[in-house]
Design a protein around this motif. Structure first.
Motif, PDB file in Angstrom:
ATOM      1  N   LYS A  19       0.817  -1.217   0.000  1.00 28.21           N
ATOM      2  CA  LYS A  19       0.000   0.000   0.000  1.00 28.21           C
ATOM      3  C   LYS A  19       0.850   1.266   0.000  1.00 28.21           C
ATOM      4  CE  LYS A  19      -3.672  -2.291   2.527  1.00 28.21           C
ATOM      5  NZ  LYS A  19      -4.306  -2.455   3.823  1.00 28.21           N
ATOM      6  N   CYS A  20       2.047   1.185   0.571  1.00 33.20           N
ATOM      7  CA  CYS A  20       2.932   2.358   0.650  1.00 33.20           C
ATOM      8  C   CYS A  20       3.722   2.573  -0.646  1.00 33.20           C
ATOM      9  CB  CYS A  20       3.892   2.209   1.817  1.00 33.20           C
ATOM     10  SG  CYS A  20       4.987   0.782   1.642  1.00 33.20           S
ATOM     11  N   GLY A  21       3.653   1.596  -1.565  1.00 26.10           N
ATOM     12  CA  GLY A  21       4.361   1.712  -2.835  1.00 26.10           C
ATOM     13  C   GLY A  21       5.652   0.923  -2.917  1.00 26.10           C
ATOM     14  N   HIS A  22       6.173   0.430  -1.794  1.00 23.18           N
ATOM     15  CA  HIS A  22       7.381  -0.392  -1.806  1.00 23.18           C
ATOM     16  C   HIS A  22       7.054  -1.790  -2.332  1.00 23.18           C
ATOM     17  CE1 HIS A  22       8.905   2.623   1.129  1.00 23.18           C
ATOM     18  NE2 HIS A  22      10.017   2.392   0.464  1.00 23.18           N
ATOM     19  N   PRO A  23       8.049  -2.486  -2.895  1.00 18.54           N
ATOM     20  CA  PRO A  23       7.811  -3.860  -3.370  1.00 18.54           C
ATOM     21  C   PRO A  23       7.474  -4.788  -2.200  1.00 18.54           C
ATOM     22  CG  PRO A  23       9.986  -3.058  -4.049  1.00 18.54           C
ATOM     23  CD  PRO A  23       9.400  -2.036  -3.136  1.00 18.54           C
ATOM     24  N   CYS A  24       6.591  -5.729  -2.450  1.00 23.59           N
ATOM     25  CA  CYS A  24       6.253  -6.720  -1.431  1.00 23.59           C
ATOM     26  C   CYS A  24       7.479  -7.611  -1.201  1.00 23.59           C
ATOM     27  CB  CYS A  24       5.063  -7.558  -1.891  1.00 23.59           C
ATOM     28  SG  CYS A  24       4.642  -8.871  -0.719  1.00 23.59           S
ATOM     29  N   PRO A  25       7.877  -7.838   0.060  1.00 24.41           N
ATOM     30  CA  PRO A  25       9.054  -8.658   0.343  1.00 24.41           C
ATOM     31  C   PRO A  25       8.759 -10.144   0.523  1.00 24.41           C
ATOM     32  CG  PRO A  25       8.320  -7.641   2.354  1.00 24.41           C
ATOM     33  CD  PRO A  25       7.384  -7.159   1.259  1.00 24.41           C
ATOM     34  N   CYS A  32       0.328 -10.490   0.949  1.00 27.13           N
ATOM     35  CA  CYS A  32       1.210  -9.333   1.108  1.00 27.13           C
ATOM     36  C   CYS A  32       1.019  -8.778   2.519  1.00 27.13           C
ATOM     37  CB  CYS A  32       0.901  -8.260   0.067  1.00 27.13           C
ATOM     38  SG  CYS A  32       1.311  -8.765  -1.620  1.00 27.13           S
ATOM     39  N   PRO A  33       2.115  -8.491   3.223  1.00 27.88           N
ATOM     40  CA  PRO A  33       2.010  -8.046   4.608  1.00 27.88           C
ATOM     41  C   PRO A  33       1.600  -6.580   4.724  1.00 27.88           C
ATOM     42  CG  PRO A  33       4.295  -8.130   3.957  1.00 27.88           C
ATOM     43  CD  PRO A  33       3.499  -8.674   2.801  1.00 27.88           C
ATOM     44  N   ASP A  34       1.220  -6.209   5.910  1.00 28.77           N
ATOM     45  CA  ASP A  34       0.955  -4.812   6.236  1.00 28.77           C
ATOM     46  C   ASP A  34       2.292  -4.081   6.193  1.00 28.77           C
ATOM     47  OD1 ASP A  34       0.648  -2.371   7.755  1.00 28.77           O
ATOM     48  OD2 ASP A  34      -1.169  -3.231   8.633  1.00 28.77           O
ATOM     49  N   PRO A  35       2.383  -2.957   5.501  1.00 32.14           N
ATOM     50  CA  PRO A  35       3.658  -2.236   5.422  1.00 32.14           C
ATOM     51  C   PRO A  35       4.247  -1.902   6.795  1.00 32.14           C
ATOM     52  CG  PRO A  35       2.097  -1.297   3.875  1.00 32.14           C
ATOM     53  CD  PRO A  35       1.346  -2.311   4.695  1.00 32.14           C
ATOM     54  N   ARG A  36       3.405  -1.731   7.810  1.00 33.85           N
ATOM     55  CA  ARG A  36       3.910  -1.411   9.157  1.00 33.85           C
ATOM     56  C   ARG A  36       4.780  -2.530   9.717  1.00 33.85           C
ATOM     57  NH1 ARG A  36      -1.767   0.097  11.685  1.00 33.85           N
ATOM     58  NH2 ARG A  36      -2.185  -1.718  10.400  1.00 33.85           N
ATOM     59  N   ASP A  37       4.607  -3.758   9.198  1.00 33.57           N
ATOM     60  CA  ASP A  37       5.394  -4.892   9.685  1.00 33.57           C
ATOM     61  C   ASP A  37       6.741  -5.049   8.985  1.00 33.57           C
ATOM     62  OD1 ASP A  37       3.540  -5.792  11.607  1.00 33.57           O
ATOM     63  OD2 ASP A  37       2.432  -6.922  10.096  1.00 33.57           O
ATOM     64  N   VAL A  38       6.861  -4.569   7.734  1.00 30.78           N
ATOM     65  CA  VAL A  38       8.044  -4.907   6.949  1.00 30.78           C
ATOM     66  C   VAL A  38       8.702  -3.759   6.191  1.00 30.78           C
ATOM     67  CG1 VAL A  38       7.335  -7.304   6.599  1.00 30.78           C
ATOM     68  CG2 VAL A  38       6.638  -5.560   4.960  1.00 30.78           C
ATOM     69  N   CYS A  39       8.104  -2.605   6.156  1.00 35.36           N
ATOM     70  CA  CYS A  39       8.572  -1.553   5.255  1.00 35.36           C
ATOM     71  C   CYS A  39       9.556  -0.584   5.893  1.00 35.36           C
ATOM     72  CB  CYS A  39       7.378  -0.773   4.744  1.00 35.36           C
ATOM     73  SG  CYS A  39       7.355  -0.776   2.984  1.00 35.36           S
ATOM     74  N   PRO A  40      10.606  -0.210   5.156  1.00 34.58           N
ATOM     75  CA  PRO A  40      11.574   0.753   5.681  1.00 34.58           C
ATOM     76  C   PRO A  40      10.928   2.097   5.996  1.00 34.58           C
ATOM     77  CG  PRO A  40      12.316  -0.145   3.566  1.00 34.58           C
ATOM     78  CD  PRO A  40      10.958  -0.682   3.830  1.00 34.58           C
ATOM     79  N   CYS A  41       9.811   2.401   5.336  1.00 26.33           N
ATOM     80  CA  CYS A  41       9.160   3.689   5.577  1.00 26.33           C
ATOM     81  C   CYS A  41       8.433   3.717   6.915  1.00 26.33           C
ATOM     82  CB  CYS A  41       8.197   4.035   4.440  1.00 26.33           C
ATOM     83  SG  CYS A  41       6.805   2.898   4.255  1.00 26.33           S
ATOM     84  N   SER A  42       8.299   2.579   7.579  1.00 25.55           N
ATOM     85  CA  SER A  42       7.558   2.562   8.847  1.00 25.55           C
ATOM     86  C   SER A  42       8.119   1.562   9.852  1.00 25.55           C
ATOM     87  CB  SER A  42       6.084   2.250   8.569  1.00 25.55           C
ATOM     88  OG  SER A  42       5.948   1.011   7.915  1.00 25.55           O
ATOM     89  N   PHE A  43       9.424   1.315   9.812  1.00 25.10           N
ATOM     90  CA  PHE A  43      10.034   0.343  10.720  1.00 25.10           C
ATOM     91  C   PHE A  43       9.788   0.665  12.185  1.00 25.10           C
ATOM     92  CE2 PHE A  43      13.698  -1.327   7.894  1.00 25.10           C
ATOM     93  CZ  PHE A  43      12.864  -2.264   7.364  1.00 25.10           C
TER      94      PHE A  43
END
Length: 124
Positions: A19-25, A32-43
């Protein structure tokens, strides 16, 4: 379900965007996980949690281009390689030596094993 399946595991990376635009890891086939769990923009503090239990790297240190990540039901994050080791995938599936891809299901053990759990909090 945690029981070995005739469908071979896939280690290919998901091609979707979060949802934040980063590639799904995650690997393909996983949600696909919640960006809050895996994204550098919300570590936040989550970036300090260990995700690679082989090299003991945290979420900030792991190379997201080289490693796929899985978010467990308890919301802890682990690299696919670490989770494969924790789950004993090499005791259930055989890997092709040339490609590194899972190639076949091995004969299942006759005894039941204890349920595997999160390496961080021990939740099954």
């Amino acid at each position: 379900c945690g029981y070995p399946c005739e469908r071979l595991p896939c280690d290919a990376r998901c091609t979707k965007k979060l949802k934040c635009g980063h590639p799904c890891p995650s690997p393909c086939g996983e949600d696909c996980p919640d960006p809050r769990d895996v994204c550098p923009c919300s570590f936040g503090l989550k970036g300090e949690e260990t995700v690679d239990w082989i090299l003991f790297k945290n979420l900030k240190e792991v190379d997201r281009e080289q490693n796929t990540l899985i978010v467990l039901q308890c919301h802890h994050v682990v690299t696919t390689e670490s989770l494969d080791g924790i789950m004993g995938m090499d005791q259930v599936y055989e890997k092709d030596e040339e490609t590194g891809a899972w190639s076949r299901l091995l004969p299942l053990p006759s005894k039941c094993e204890e349920q595997k759990s999160c390496p961080q909090c021990r939740t099954p």
